[in-house]
Design an enzyme around this catalytic site. Structure first.
Site, short mmCIF file in Angstrom:
data_model
loop_
_atom_site.label_atom_id
_atom_site.label_comp_id
_atom_site.label_asym_id
_atom_site.label_seq_id
_atom_site.Cartn_x
_atom_site.Cartn_y
_atom_site.Cartn_z
CD GLU B 357 -1.46 -2.45 1.59
OE1 GLU B 357 -0.41 -2.48 2.26
OE2 GLU B 357 -2.09 -3.48 1.25
CG HIS B 406 -14.13 -4.76 2.26
ND1 HIS B 406 -14.07 -4.45 0.92
CD2 HIS B 406 -14.51 -6.06 2.33
CE1 HIS B 406 -14.41 -5.53 0.20
NE2 HIS B 406 -14.69 -6.52 1.03
#
Lengths: 616, 616
Positions: B357, B406
């Site tokens: 990430e 999410h």
């Protein structure tokens, strides 16, 4: 049945049980579990030294599933070990079950929560460091890793540190099943890719067929007998191994099988093997460091000029001299955070983590698994590098203490890359956290002492610049409390750290103008002293000014608004904070430019006092 | 004077100027600058193709100082290039100067802000990706790295991706001066350590003496002509080179020299060399992708059941079909975030970043340097892994769009490691950020379109579960606005995303009991619609309920409190949020356990309505 046949049978049972578990809620990661089943069957049967009846036994090995989504496999291992029943296994992912989608220490045999990839190995490094340098016990740390997660930089921080610290008590096992969530990984089944990297980073690497139980056995034996360097077993496996429909097929990540019964039949059916897991040798006790036992915190005179970052260093070393369980870690900035003072006095309990904040926080979490009391430090801004680890530490119910220095624009010329302006927000939003922001040296020292035994994630923010000592060394600072430093009825000013001093200057100036400002030192930003804040709002007609060397969102202003939100206490809260991107400059110039120095505080207070508030 | 002699002279000038700069405020990192002076002298004189008069020329090379603290050296290079005057150089670190302690794009020749170590190379990967895959121009990206920062995992994410994507237009230069801030690095002058790692990661590595200008010249020539893999030049250097008092001495990191005049004399005095930096070849134009040019967003019918994460994917691909400058990145979860839809339609403009990430966000920042419009996605929880990059992206004044899916407990069985519960707090505290949280598919699509041209860091939070479409496809959703979905006078309920739907259910139930609840959809969490919130507070007697699938700190509750803090609008704000650590379970079970489902919202609303508020 010989050993190998027993291991294969156990591997099949672990597959069957993983499928059964996922079938319960039709969710979970059975194929990711099936690839590692043989690796875990051999580990459980022969190499893991663990007493499931005594999870806190310091001699126990440690097993971490860095690939936390393979939780069905982990729980199936617990079943095979006789630690849980089949009935409990079949509560997997159900509401109220401790067998969650990803493992957490709600389960006694789980050390750390995983599920965010690339974290398990860094945690393992922490525990292995404890084993080698602190406990000085021969337990081994086994970490099951996925291949996809090798892309995470944090894994390479772990590889670097494990080799640097010669953690031969750490064994990583990489389940190279070549399929990530979305598709093929960058390296597929090219085991050499991983091995070359591992060896370059100083590890011993063994490449094997991950379904050849004899090869696995040899590899683990070799890992356990390799000294001076950690070992990684790189295993070529098949995702969904054992069930043709899903073997090595894309699209099955994180999916329960369509036909669990058919799959179980294909795997040879349900088994009921219980493994007698070897218990650890009970030789030796965790090492204890010699200490004085009585805490003598440093003290300063009112009027001294001392940086709270310096006071942190002085208090930490005193704490370390009194308590042998206190350990410190820092990220290559110990001369700035003053963790170096502890390092010089207690070198055996200090860990240099270099420029690797993710590994720093992970090591702290690992150390506290073994009941050590870690204090980790860096610039507050750089703890943002480790935010996912801090987030996960809360899920681990970890007790760690972090000190972030160089808060705010007041650091001066280094400029915004080094300034923490979001750390209060970041740390307030961590579940169960405590956020402290002392303004002087005596307060810092007292708070450091309180951090030691407080549960959860405790964050202290310190200042680069010298600030005057305003509290006597005999004052106490309960967490959740505040300091009322000036009484007043016209307006309340709430601040902490460096802006607390600016607020006092402002208050004294205002007093000369006939405006009496109540000044509150909110050194405990979370939990915040709602009672004192509400009483102040009442007493000062709802006129509240908050001042922070921090962005407007998420810090002191929000903490005060939260305390006043009950509707009982009408208030107008004006929030002074850093609103424009700062540049370089002297601290005083930057505080003024941000509108959070004494002059601007006084100005805002005058406005507030002059303004009409609808509720009066 | 031959080339080598000229380069050495320039190197000395860069040292002299670095010392002069640091002497101004007696702060900065001259010794870190001095070690890399020869490396930069050769680069500037012969290899960098850059038009200082046309910093936006797409053909320009890019130079990034990953070791951002060596800013004196960078600014001295600008002086030597004739881009800034000596007078300006001597404003280094002064308040108001664009020559800050660490470089930022306030300076036209700086692409990205650095200063947080381990970031420059990941940004370089992003720009190199743009060069190779998007612009398809032959510019080179040069990144000067420190040796200390090689400990950062993010550097290894960069190494991995650069090799995987065959970025032979990227050249890293490591200034191995063996001394970090606090002391010796892990590898000291063992260049092989770095070279072995680099080669294992697929790079070409060249080891040289970093003060031998001829060796530097050869190394750069080799790097520039190496194809299919990136090159790293690993240079053995001396920190503080050229001034005996500080050469290779510990304790001089980040300190201006005690005797700058003496040091300058030792270096041979002030020079006034101006280098004619080679301009880039103006061959070729940035590649443009063929697109329709007209945006046709997907639309849904009111009553459809669609996940906002799905709508993101559908909207993004539509945007990509209309605009050739839109690119997408994802972190191995594109089948969950639905970035895969864009990937399948526009594969040339999609970058798989795997489980990394930090590199994902850094690549987005790098791509927008070259004016591409990146949308990066992952689970919202995993963006916490990249928080330091997000923080620094604001200092870079970068325009990037991040979509985190999410969100919250409503993801269900996967459990807390996958649940974003602090992302709103995290992203609200980013300077200049926009934080969006749509509740239905049509709203999502419209907001995705608005994200494309909005400046700064724009974050959208999406939901895993299907939610009903409640807005017509012709509705507009201005950023900074809100939706009033139910009118009412008894109480206001403010929510977004999944809790907006729960709030509507609650409101409809309450309406049957004679309680009229005003329901506000705060899809724009930052900036928040203060006007509508204050009007609602007025109209409903100050009775406000906020509901979020997020921890209590830093999100919707705080955004509402902030909007009401002006004192004109007395309010009692009750904040429903997730307060206990969640486990696994069905979404409905978890929402109920967290007290943020329709039933609990209705209950809280009844209490609020029944309660006395002091201000009425």
């Amino acid at each position: 049945m010989n050993d190998a046949e027993r291991w294969r049978e156990l591997g099949q049972q672990l597959r069957v049980d993983s499928i059964r578990a996922a079938a319960v809620t039709k969710s979970g990661h059975p194929t990711s579990s099936m690839s590692a089943a043989d690796l875990m069957a051999v580990l459980l049967s022969k190499y893991l030294h663990y007493d499931f009846d005594a999870p806190d036994d310091p001699h126990n090995d440690h097993l971490i599933f860095s690939k936390g989504h393979a939780s069905p496999l982990l729980y199936s291992m617990y079943r095979a070990a006789g630690a849980i029943s089949v009935d409990e296994l079949l509560t997997f992912r159900k509401f109220g079950s401790r067998l969650e989608g990803h493992p957490t220490p709600e389960i006694p045999w789980v050390d750390v929560a995983t599920g965010s990839l690339g974290q398990g190995l860094p945690y393992g490094v922490g525990i292995a460091l404890a084993g080698k340098r602190l406990d000085r016990l021969p337990y081994r740390v086994w970490v099951l890793c996925g291949d996809s997660e090798m892309a995470e930089g944090s894994m390479w921080e772990a590889f670097e540190h494990a080799a640097f610290y010669e953690l031969d008590n750490l064994t990583a096992i990489i389940d190279v099943n070549r399929l990530g969530q979305r598709g093929v990984t960058m390296h597929g089944w090219d085991l050499d890719s991983y091995a070359d990297r591992a060896r370059a980073f100083g590890w011993h690497a063994i490449e094997i067929e991950g379904h050849d139980v004899e090869a696995i056995d040899q590899a683990y034996a070799e890992a356990a007998s390799t000294t001076s360097q950690p070992t990684v077993v790189i295993a070529r496996t098949i995702k969904g191994k054992g069930v043709k429909e899903v073997e090595d097929k894309e699209g099955w990540h994180g999916k329960a099988l369509d036909d669990p019964d058919g799959a179980i039949e294909e795997l040879g059916g349900v088994r009921n093997i219980i493994v007698e897991v070897a218990k650890p040798d009970e030789i030796g006790e965790p090492h204890r460091f010699e200490v004085s036992g009585s805490l003598e915190l440093p003290t300063w005179e009112v009027g001294d000029d001392v940086a709270t970052r310096r006071a942190y260093g002085d208090a930490l070393v005193a704490l370390g001299s009194a308590r042998g369980d206190v350990v410190a870690l820092d990220g290559e900035v110990s001369n700035s955070t003053f963790a170096e003072i502890f390092r010089d006095a207690h070198p055996d309990r200090y860990f240099e983590m270099y420029i690797a904040e993710q590994q720093l926080v992970a090591a702290a979490v690992g150390l506290q698994v073994r009941k050590w009391v870690p204090f980790g430090s860096s610039f507050a801004a750089f703890f943002s590098r480790a935010y996912d680890f801090i987030r996960m530490a809360a899920i681990s119910r970890a007790n760690i203490r972090l000190c972030g220095s160089h808060a705010g624009v007041s650091i001066g010329e280094d400029g915004p890359s080094q300034m923490a302006l979001e750390d209060l927000a970041m740390m307030r939003a961590v579940h169960g956290s405590t956020v402290l922001y002392p303004c002087d040296a005596n307060q810092t020292a007292k708070l450091v002492a309180e951090m030691a035994d407080r549960e959860g994630i405790i964050f202290m923010r310190t200042t680069r610049a010298n600030t005057p000592v305003i509290y006597g060394s005999d004052e106490e600072f309960p967490i959740g409390g505040s300091g009322v430093l000036r009484e007043g009825d016209d307006v309340t000013i709430v601040a902490a750290g460096i802006t607390l001093h600016e607020s006092l200057k402002a208050a004294d100036e205002l007093s000369g103008e006939g405006i009496s400002a109540r000044v509150i030192d909110l050194y405990s930003v979370k939990p915040a002293d709602g009672e004192t804040l509400r009483a102040a709002a009442e007493a000062t007609g709802g006129r509240i000014l908050t001042v922070e060397d921090h962005w407007p969102e998420g810090g002191i202003g929000d903490a005060v608004l939260e305390a006043l939100s009950d509707g009982e206490t009408p208030a107008r809260v004006v929030r002074l904070a850093v609103r424009d991107m700062p540049g370089s400059g002297k601290p005083a110039e930057l505080l003024a430019a941000a509108g959070i120095d004494a002059e601007h505080i006084a100005e805002a207070a005058r406005s507030l006092v002059g303004a009409t508030i609808t509720t009066r």
